[in-house]
Write a protein that holds these residues in place. Structure first.
Motif: not given
Ligand SMILES: NC(=O)c1ccc[n+]([C@@H]2O[C@H](COP(=O)([O-])OP(=O)(O)OC[C@H]3O[C@@H](n4cnc5c(N)ncnc54)[C@H](O)[C@@H]3O)[C@@H](O)[C@H]2O)c1
Ligand SMILES: O=P(O)(O)OC[C@H](O)CO
Length: 326
Positions: A186, A239, A250
């Protein structure tokens, strides 16, 4: 708790709030001292009180000695070296919990495999915690859920109980491979999402990236023995959606730098935190190739990150692939 970055600090708070006594290891003595003195980490989530049960040290030995649970939140690419230093201090039958979402460069190993090798422990002593868990939101005690995966389901249940709080709800799962791959891949898809976002592409494109990104994650997972159902759960779709959609991510933010035309070096210079997908995309690509699995989005992210390919060229390459059945 080994690692006092964003997730290590937020997870120390979870452990403390769940009723555990926590010793948080920070690499830099001044960070450990500040946490002891003020109850906050001045570098990461600096406005978050970590709670009275959390203390800190710059001595990993002090943090590990006697610990029933040893939770690891260091960058994926340094884990092996870190564990080499720490393994001798582990208590017999302690549980090692991995919070990391990456694949090791060179070996293409998942983090639980690195732990087994570097700490010389049996695989059923290693649990993985993975899910849509942005540290900044959890620090604010916003409700979130996660998955605790371990091949020993009794151990997973013990970890589940040790990290349950009114704002953090863990589910157990015995599919370690699927949960780890969901978390690692992911990050790569979130890089693609960030690139697309910065290029001004819209929601059709973003939905395509999420859905086809999940398809390639599951394809690799199944080739490695994961349960395909894991990818529709919190450690898979959950997720992926959480990370892609969040400006706090990030990885997504790093992708935005690339999508605005920054080079890898410029994007790295603009980033203070660990964006695991940047290195892991190379290892995931290698893992996929060695198992004969097609991962077209991962391939293009790797080309943009590491081969300087223009994001527009990468998009065109993805869209000109041969048509096929879904
Ligand atoms: N931040 C999140 O929201 C979040 C959530 C879930 C999982 N994760 C995962 O947790 C892991 C850790 O991420 P983070 O968010 O805490 O990263 P971070 O960038 O916030 O912090 C990294 C920490 O590792 C330390 N570090 C750097 N180099 C090191 C080395 N050579 N040896 C030991 N420690 C070193 C840094 O000092 C810092 O304390 C990553 O794999 C990440 O994908 C992060
Ligand atoms: O900020 P990121 O992109 O590392 O993502 C953080 C977490 O993994 C989200 O679950």
């Amino acid at each position: 708790m080994l690692g006092a970055g964003s997730w290590g600090s937020a997870f120390a708070k979870i452990l403390g709030d769940a009723g555990n006594d926590v010793v948080l290891w920070a690499r830099r003595p001044e960070i450990a001292a500040a946490i002891r003195d003020t109850g906050r980490n001045p570098e990461y989530l600096e406005n978050t009180p970590l709670g009275e049960r959390v203390t800190a040290t710059a001595s990993a030995t002090e943090a590990i000695k006697g610990a029933e649970l040893v939770v690891l939140a260091v960058p994926s690419q340094t884990l092996r070296v870190n564990l080499g230093d720490w393994a001798a201090d582990l208590t017999e039958d302690s549980t090692l919990v991995s919070l990391m979402k990456g694949i090791e460069l060179g070996t293409t190993q998942r983090m639980s495999q690195v732990i087994v090798e570097a700490a010389r422990v049996a695989p059923d002593r290693v649990a993985v915690v993975s899910g849509p868990n942005l540290a900044g939101e959890i620090a604010l005690e916003q409700p979130a859920a996660t998955v605790v995966a371990c091949s020993d389901i009794d151990r997973a249940t013990r970890v589940q109980h040790a990290i349950t709080t009114p704002y953090f709800r863990p589910y157990t799962n015995d599919d370690v491979v699927g949960c780890e791959l969901g978390g690692a891949v992911k990050n790569v898809i979130a890089l693609a999402f960030g690139i697309a976002h910065a290029m001004g592409l819209g929601d059709n494109t973003k939905a395509m990236l999420i859905t086809r990104g999940l398809a390639e994650t599951a394809r690799l997972g199944v080739a490695l023995g994961a349960d395909p159902l894991t990818f529709s759960g919190l450690a898979g779709l959950g997720d992926l959606v959480g990370t892609c959609m969040s400006p706090l991510s990030r990885n997504r933010t790093f992708g935005e730098h690339l999508g605005r035309g920054k080079s890898l070096e410029q994007a790295q210079a603009a980033t203070r935190y660990t964006a695991e997908g940047v290195k892991s995309c190379l290892a995931i690509r290698d893992l996929a190739r060695s198992h004969g699995v097609e991962m077209p989005i991962t391939e293009q992210v790797e080309r943009v990150c590491h081969e300087g390919v223009d994001p527009k060229v990468a998009v065109a390459a993805l869209m000109s692939r041969s048509t096929k059945a879904e």
